[in-house]
Design an enzyme around this catalytic site. Structure first.
Site, PDB file in Angstrom:
ATOM      1  CB  VAL A  70       7.680   8.096  -5.242  1.00 34.13           C
ATOM      2  CG1 VAL A  70       6.429   7.430  -4.672  1.00 34.13           C
ATOM      3  CG2 VAL A  70       7.983   9.379  -4.478  1.00 34.13           C
ATOM      4  CB  THR A  87       7.072  -3.060   0.816  1.00 31.99           C
ATOM      5  OG1 THR A  87       7.916  -2.160   0.087  1.00 31.99           O
ATOM      6  CG2 THR A  87       5.688  -2.466   0.953  1.00 31.99           C
TER       7      THR A  87
END
Length: 343
Positions: free
Chosen positions: A240, A211
């Site tokens: 998610v 990320t």
């Protein structure tokens, strides 16, 4: 006031600096970024790869600094810095997104304004070139905070954002990571025959947490935070993670801090890592480095790992992680980017 001179190889695990003052009417400017945390050591990265990451982190810092130095907003600086990393196949965001079990690229992002505490996020998008821009559009052009899947893709297109064919996100490197992860699961299943064991310790597999994120402070004293990700390699069934979840992987409040996180998403959600740090600062006046470490200790207690970047309204910041390494960097008033990779 103090200054710390450091190099890429010697930047400490947790850095806490105060940027020089601009004067009575202006705040110091500061941008801090990360490009993911994980098993990042000298043994796992070639000199050429290290050079590529260093150059791209520097480019991202310079892009955000160009905004701040001209008096632009922290929100714009966060987007510009993240856009650079989203457009690079080096990071697990945008162009370099990892694959789901079904061979798709599903991207998540969020952004938050520390001045108003408005926030926007998207999850599971497949055609938005820069998901952080879609998150910003949700925040500014809709009454919502989080939009998902085809609805979010449609909204982004309606807002005139750049969209691409899903094939744009495919890279051979990420595709091979998926094949490796699937094979490791097959070996495990052949060994014990228990599918429940597949997710007992996701860090065992080639899941690749990469990320990206940024936190910024502009001359008006406003904080902002943004996070963008391709998720987790081999993720299943609409999973998610924490990146689009306000309070878990992203948070900003002018009265406390701006935070962007990277790592074991499920554990960051369960411990509300980003808000955890802000709450410690608000209610206990905990120093940033200690607040970040306390939050990561909670993540570690759940067998998770990763890192956070944290910035407050005075320009103090920390970059903390409990993994082997984290791609990271910062730039302040002097316009000199400092980047690091290893512990």
């Amino acid at each position: 006031m103090f200054r710390i001179k450091t190099s890429i190889a010697t930047l400490t695990l947790c850095t806490l600096l105060t940027a020089p003052a601009w004067g009575d009417a202006q705040s110091p400017i500061r941008l801090v970024i990360h490009g993911g945390a994980g098993t990042i050591t000298k043994d796992t990265i070639t000199p050429e790869q290290e050079k590529q990451y260093t150059e791209k982190l520097t480019e991202a810092l310079n892009a955000g600094y160009a905004v701040l130095n001209k008096g632009g907003s922290s929100l714009e600086a966060v987007q510009k810095a993240i856009n650079v990393m989203e457009d690079s196949p080096l990071f697990n965001a945008g162009k370099g997104a990892v694959f789901t079990h079904d061979g798709r690229n599903e991207l998540d992002a969020s952004i938050m304004d520390g001045k108003t505490r408005k926030a926007g996020a998207v999850a599971g998008v497949t055609t938005v070139k820069n998901p952080i821009n879609a998150a910003y559009a949700v925040m500014t052009q809709s009454p919502h905070v989080l939009m998902v899947s085809t609805g979010a893709d449609t909204f982004a297109k309606e807002q005139g954002l750049a969209t691409v064919d899903p094939a744009y996100f495919k890279t051979d490197f990420r595709w091979q990571q998926l094949q490796n992860a699937i094979q490791k699961e097959k070996v495990l299943l052949d060994h014990d025959g228990k599918s429940a064991a597949l997710f007992a310790d996701p860090m065992m597999y080639d899941y690749k947490y990469g990320t990206v994120g940024a936190v910024a402070l502009d001359k008006d004293g406003n904080l902002a935070a943004g996070t963008s990700t391709g998720g987790m390699t081999n993720k299943r069934y609409g999973r998610v993670g924490d990146s689009p979840i306000i309070g878990a992987g992203n948070y900003a409040d002018n009265e406390t801090v701006a935070v962007s996180a990277t790592g074991s998403g499920e554990m960051f959600i369960r411990t509300l890592t980003a808000y955890n740090i802000a709450a410690q600062v608000k209610y206990r006046n905990t120093p940033l480095k200690d607040a970040a470490q306390n939050a990561l200790d909670e993540v570690k207690a759940l067998n998770g790992s990763g890192g956070v970047i944290v910035l407050d309204k005075a320009g103090n910041y920390t970059m903390s992680f409990n993994s082997e390494g984290m791609y990271r960097g910062t730039i302040g008033d002097d316009g000199k980017p400092v980047v690091a990779i290893y512990r």
